[in-house]
Design an enzyme around this catalytic site. Structure first.
Site, PDB file in Angstrom:
ATOM      1  NE  ARG A  72      -4.157  -2.015   1.188  1.00 34.61           N
ATOM      2  CZ  ARG A  72      -4.304  -3.299   1.520  1.00 34.61           C
ATOM      3  NH1 ARG A  72      -3.532  -3.853   2.438  1.00 34.61           N
ATOM      4  NH2 ARG A  72      -5.233  -4.044   0.948  1.00 34.61           N
ATOM      5  CG  ASP A 127     -12.370  -8.614   0.013  1.00 31.58           C
ATOM      6  OD1 ASP A 127     -12.355  -9.634   0.730  1.00 31.58           O
ATOM      7  OD2 ASP A 127     -11.717  -7.583   0.270  1.00 31.58           O
ATOM      8  CG  ASP A 129     -14.182  -5.549  -3.083  1.00 27.48           C
ATOM      9  OD1 ASP A 129     -13.390  -5.983  -3.939  1.00 27.48           O
ATOM     10  OD2 ASP A 129     -13.813  -4.865  -2.107  1.00 27.48           O
ATOM     11  N   GLY A 185     -22.802 -25.211   4.467  1.00 26.86           N
ATOM     12  CA  GLY A 185     -24.075 -25.471   5.151  1.00 26.86           C
ATOM     13  C   GLY A 185     -24.166 -24.801   6.509  1.00 26.86           C
ATOM     14  CG  HIS A 251      -3.534 -12.348   6.774  1.00 25.51           C
ATOM     15  ND1 HIS A 251      -3.945 -11.764   7.950  1.00 25.51           N
ATOM     16  CD2 HIS A 251      -3.402 -11.348   5.875  1.00 25.51           C
ATOM     17  CE1 HIS A 251      -4.043 -10.463   7.763  1.00 25.51           C
ATOM     18  NE2 HIS A 251      -3.721 -10.178   6.521  1.00 25.51           N
ATOM     19  NE  ARG A 254      -5.306 -10.280   2.295  1.00 22.69           N
ATOM     20  CZ  ARG A 254      -6.127  -9.663   1.461  1.00 22.69           C
ATOM     21  NH1 ARG A 254      -6.211 -10.048   0.207  1.00 22.69           N
ATOM     22  NH2 ARG A 254      -6.870  -8.677   1.870  1.00 22.69           N
TER      23      ARG A 254
HETATM   24  P1  ADP Z   1      -6.935  -2.323  -3.269  1.00 16.63           P
HETATM   25  O1  ADP Z   1      -6.324  -2.022  -4.588  1.00 16.63           O
HETATM   26  O2  ADP Z   1      -6.794  -3.786  -2.906  1.00 16.63           O
HETATM   27  O3  ADP Z   1      -8.352  -1.780  -3.152  1.00 16.63           O
HETATM   28  P2  ADP Z   1      -5.974  -0.100  -1.554  1.00 16.63           P
HETATM   29  O4  ADP Z   1      -7.308   0.537  -1.430  1.00 16.63           O
HETATM   30  O5  ADP Z   1      -5.140  -0.208  -0.350  1.00 16.63           O
HETATM   31  O6  ADP Z   1      -6.054  -1.613  -2.136  1.00 16.63           O
HETATM   32  O7  ADP Z   1      -5.163   0.713  -2.681  1.00 16.63           O
HETATM   33  C1  ADP Z   1      -3.886   0.301  -3.092  1.00 16.63           C
HETATM   34  C2  ADP Z   1      -3.051   1.505  -3.419  1.00 16.63           C
HETATM   35  O8  ADP Z   1      -3.630   2.224  -4.511  1.00 16.63           O
HETATM   36  C3  ADP Z   1      -2.919   2.545  -2.318  1.00 16.63           C
HETATM   37  O9  ADP Z   1      -1.965   2.209  -1.354  1.00 16.63           O
HETATM   38  C4  ADP Z   1      -2.487   3.780  -3.117  1.00 16.63           C
HETATM   39  O10 ADP Z   1      -1.102   3.707  -3.437  1.00 16.63           O
HETATM   40  C5  ADP Z   1      -3.284   3.600  -4.407  1.00 16.63           C
HETATM   41  N1  ADP Z   1      -4.497   4.437  -4.337  1.00 16.63           N
HETATM   42  C6  ADP Z   1      -5.629   4.188  -3.645  1.00 16.63           C
HETATM   43  N2  ADP Z   1      -6.531   5.196  -3.780  1.00 16.63           N
HETATM   44  C7  ADP Z   1      -5.924   6.129  -4.550  1.00 16.63           C
HETATM   45  C8  ADP Z   1      -6.320   7.415  -5.058  1.00 16.63           C
HETATM   46  N3  ADP Z   1      -7.515   7.939  -4.777  1.00 16.63           N
HETATM   47  N4  ADP Z   1      -5.427   8.079  -5.840  1.00 16.63           N
HETATM   48  C9  ADP Z   1      -4.220   7.551  -6.125  1.00 16.63           C
HETATM   49  N5  ADP Z   1      -3.804   6.352  -5.687  1.00 16.63           N
HETATM   50  C10 ADP Z   1      -4.628   5.649  -4.913  1.00 16.63           C
END
Ligand code: ADP
Length: 321
Positions: A72, A127, A129, A185, A251, A254
């Site tokens: 991240r 997920d 999602d 189940g 975890h 994953r």
């Molecule tokens: P996922 O991709 O699994 O949803 P995250 O939400 O942690 O995981 O996002 C992964 C990375 O994407 C973040 O650590 C950041 O570097 C980048 N990121 C997330 N949101 C933004 C944003 N609004 N603008 C630019 N980069 C973003």
């Protein structure tokens, strides 16, 4: 397009390696160079990048995790962070990028596209999602892991006439809990998308089921529900008299070798992403819709919503009594 790069970002998911392999092999097949970026947008900002060959992706299709590592990267949310990444790409002659990750990663991908670097997102997240996509890479493997783990818990719960309260991943989405719960189940399934009444949907159901002769119970809850899950075990034991244990699968969900479904999905989506970049098309998210691989504008993809239908939720309840 002469040179493209590929990275994995956000939460890791089994099948990401299949997608990386497909990107590398199909790009080289089209005569492009492919650069691998380590640890997501971090690597892009700091130049942790290496050239990939046909052989750098040998024997990875069966491996969980991601050979490119993931991270991240809060710094990438700033304009300076994005500029740093763009400078790296300019310096290394990178003309296009594949970002394998979830919603957050696609926001990063959109930033780069808006700044002129064609970028394509590939949905890799356990997920499930991503709204534009019926199935994401990693979801099938995670669900199978849940089923395997809960089956083991059931063996011991059954031997002791116990109840098992099992917490599974899903902060905002209940797909893993719902479909994992159906597959094992579970007597009750608690997910963030639907209101539940603990007394009615857990305690009373257990009591009712016990009157039909059942002595061991499985309750599956997604981590994102409104209540804390661990204390539920004591409440259930107190209310029903059934010895109850709490397990957080954590975890392990994953990891593991990707299922055939995730390997195929990762391979097809990685291939599709390169098809788009090879035609100079960026700012897209690859998806699977009605069994077909398609793509959407990133902005449109991020603004879409998908819901679990109430009748799907009802399946879990009506057949587990
Ligand atoms: P996922 O991709 O699994 O949803 P995250 O939400 O942690 O995981 O996002 C992964 C990375 O994407 C973040 O650590 C950041 O570097 C980048 N990121 C997330 N949101 C933004 C944003 N609004 N603008 C630019 N980069 C973003």
């Amino acid at each position: 397009m002469n040179t493209i790069a590929v990275l994995t970002s956000g939460g890791d998911a089994p099948g990401m390696n299949a997608a990386i392999r497909a990107v590398v092999r199909s790009a080289i097949e089209k005569g492009m160079r492919v650069m691998g970026v380590r640890r997501g947008f971090n690597g892009l900002m700091h130049g942790d990048i290496f050239e990939m060959t046909l052989r750098s992706v040998s024997n990875i299709i069966e491996r969980g995790g991601t050979i490119l590592y993931t991270a991240r990267c809060p710094e990438f949310r700033t304009e300076e962070g994005v500029q740093k990444a763009l400078n790296t790409c300019k310096y290394l002659g990178i003309d296009g990028l594949v970002v394998i990750g979830g919603d957050g990663s696609f926001r990063g991908a959109r930033e780069l596209s808006e700044h002129g670097l064609p970028t394509v997102g590939v949905p890799g997240t356990i997920d499930n999602d991503i709204a534009c996509c019926d199935r994401t890479i990693g979801y099938d493997t995670a669900m199978n892991t849940i089923v395997e783990m809960v089956d083991r818990l059931r063996d011991t719960s059954e031997s002791h006439d116990r109840c098992s309260v099992i917490e599974v991943m899903g902060r905002h989405a209940g797909y893993l809990a719902l479909n994992g719960g159906i597959a094992v189940g579970a007597t009750s399934v608690l997910i963030p998308e639907f209101e539940y009444d603990f007394e009615r949907d857990v305690i009373d159901r257990m009591k009712r089921t016990r009157r039909t002769g059942k002595k061991n119970f499985i309750i599956v809850a997604a981590e994102g529900i409104k209540d804390e899950i661990e204390p539920m075990a004591a409440v259930i034991e107190e209310a029903t008299g059934v010895e109850t244990r709490y397990t957080n699968l954590g975890h392990v969900q994953r990891g593991g070798s990707p299922t055939a479904c995730d390997r195929v999905l990762g391979s097809k989506m990685g291939y599709w992403a390169v098809e788009l970049l090879s035609q100079d098309i960026g700012n897209r998210v690859v998806a699977q819709k009605d069994g077909k691989i398609v793509d959407f504008d990133i902005f449109e993809a991020l603004s879409m919503e998908k819901h679990i239908e109430e009748r799907e939720y009802k399946v879990a309840y009506d057949i587990s009594i």
